[in-house]
Enzyme design. Structure first.
Site, short mmCIF file in Angstrom:
data_model
loop_
_atom_site.label_atom_id
_atom_site.label_comp_id
_atom_site.label_asym_id
_atom_site.label_seq_id
_atom_site.Cartn_x
_atom_site.Cartn_y
_atom_site.Cartn_z
N ARG A 150 0.89 -1.17 0.00
CA ARG A 150 0.00 0.00 0.00
C ARG A 150 0.92 1.21 0.00
NH1 ARG A 150 -5.32 1.29 3.57
NH2 ARG A 150 -6.12 0.07 1.85
N HIS A 168 -7.16 0.96 -6.53
CA HIS A 168 -7.41 0.06 -5.41
C HIS A 168 -8.10 -1.19 -5.96
CE1 HIS A 168 -7.69 -1.25 -1.41
NE2 HIS A 168 -8.52 -0.37 -0.89
N CYS A 210 -16.46 2.00 0.45
CA CYS A 210 -15.31 1.13 0.74
C CYS A 210 -14.89 1.21 2.19
CB CYS A 210 -14.15 1.50 -0.18
SG CYS A 210 -13.56 3.17 0.06
N GLN A 251 -10.19 -3.60 -3.73
CA GLN A 251 -11.50 -3.03 -3.37
C GLN A 251 -12.50 -3.23 -4.51
OE1 GLN A 251 -12.34 -1.41 -0.29
NE2 GLN A 251 -14.32 -1.86 -1.17
N ASP A 297 -17.10 7.61 -1.32
CA ASP A 297 -15.88 7.38 -0.52
C ASP A 297 -15.59 8.70 0.19
OD1 ASP A 297 -13.45 6.43 0.50
OD2 ASP A 297 -12.38 6.55 -1.41
N ARG A 357 -14.00 -8.23 1.13
CA ARG A 357 -12.58 -7.97 0.89
C ARG A 357 -11.77 -9.25 1.11
NH1 ARG A 357 -10.31 -2.99 0.98
NH2 ARG A 357 -8.53 -4.29 0.44
#
Ligand code: CP
Ligand code: NVA
Length: 298
Positions: A98, A125, A256, A128, A216, A284
């Protein structure tokens, strides 16, 4: 050839569908493709869902996760990204990271002899987006039959979601303020994947007929200095019950997470009957298993 997973865009439609199939199948767990192998999980930013789902997915597939904070390895500070990746590839079957800059995962993939997985960058991402697709197909039907709206900031999560929805033949609509929306080139890039893309600065127009409404945070990790300005610019883009009224009568809400009730979404919508946020978060883990199985050659 080494299978990296840096974004959804570089997957063929067949590969994307195969990862989704692997995710929801139990056979990857029985096959243990990571038996006796390590997976490096390097985080330059905080995480709840990504860290825990990836650690548990590695364990489910028979492997051993090694969590490492970004500052511990010090990308380009303690040593170069390339030196870190080349050394770690000798210990691990997969390197997952990440990162602030997408170029870091690209540089890792360029030199790594084992797969590199992007666990969130400024650009994308993918893990996700896989979970989002699994959740929507479980609760709303095939993506090709859906209109999926994104409200707020056209960010990393939005870009990966748009790539996935378009590749699977869905309709992707964007409701974002000027300057925080998708450029004409970006719309054209998404459109080339398939499906259809529509953008408006009016969130009501963007959610019209939508089967799923996503949003988001207005302030992604690393953008904290812009917080005050962003809260003003995005204020008209809160997904509340009044906005949801403009969507399909059975529309679902997705996020998310982490979420900020009273900012990008009202508490009523986030915690309401049409919200899929917990199922989405739990998927996830489903998606992480599929992604890891795929990079391991399944
Ligand atoms: N959605 C998501 O990636 O959550 P975390 O930042 O908690 O991993
Ligand atoms: N857009 C957010 C997503 C967090 C999971 C961020 O980059 O901080």
């Amino acid at each position: 050839m080494t299978r990296h997973l840096l974004d959804i865009a570089s997957l063929s439609v067949h590969e994307l569908r195969h990862i989704l199939d692997l995710s929801v199948s139990q056979t990857t767990i029985a096959e243990k493709p990571l038996a006796d192998k390590g997976v490096a999980l390097i985080f330059e930013k905080p995480s709840n869902r990504t860290r825990h789902s990836m650690e548990m997915a590695v364990v489910a597939l028979g492997g051993h996760p090694v969590y490492t904070r970004g500052e511990e390895v010090g990308f380009d500070v303690r040593e170069s990204v390339e030196d870190i990746a080349r050394i770690m590839a000798g210990y691990h079957a997969v390197l997952a990271a990440r990162v602030f800059s997408h170029s870091v995962v690209e540089r890792m993939a360029a030199v790594s002899s084992v797969p590199v997985v992007n666990m969130l960058s400024d650009m994308s991402h993918p893990l996700q987006a896989l979970a989002d697709i699994i959740t929507m197909e479980e609760h709303c039907g095939p993506i090709s039959s859906l209109t999926v709206a994104w409200i707020g900031d056209y960010n990393n999560v939005a870009r990966s979601l748009g790539e996935a929805v378009c590749k699977l033949g869905g309709n992707f609509t964007l409701g974002c303020p000027e300057g925080y929306n998708a450029s004409p080139d970006e719309i054209a890039r998404l459109q080339e994947f398939g499906g259809s893309v529509r953008q408006s600065v009016d969130p009501k127009e963007a959610v019209a007929g939508a089967h799923v409404v996503h949003t988001d945070t207005w302030i992604s990790m690393g953008q904290e200095e812009e917080s005050a300005a962003r809260r003003v610019i995005f204020a008209p883009y809160c997904v509340d019950a009044a906005l949801m009224q403009n969507a399909d009568a059975n529309a679902k809400f997705m996020h998310c997470m982490p979420a900020h009730r009273g900012e990008e979404v009202s508490a009523e919508v986030f915690d309401g009957a049409s919200s899929l946020v917990i199922q989405q978060g739990h998927h996830r883990l489903t998606a992480a298993r599929g992604a890891l199985a795929w990079v391991m050659g399944k």
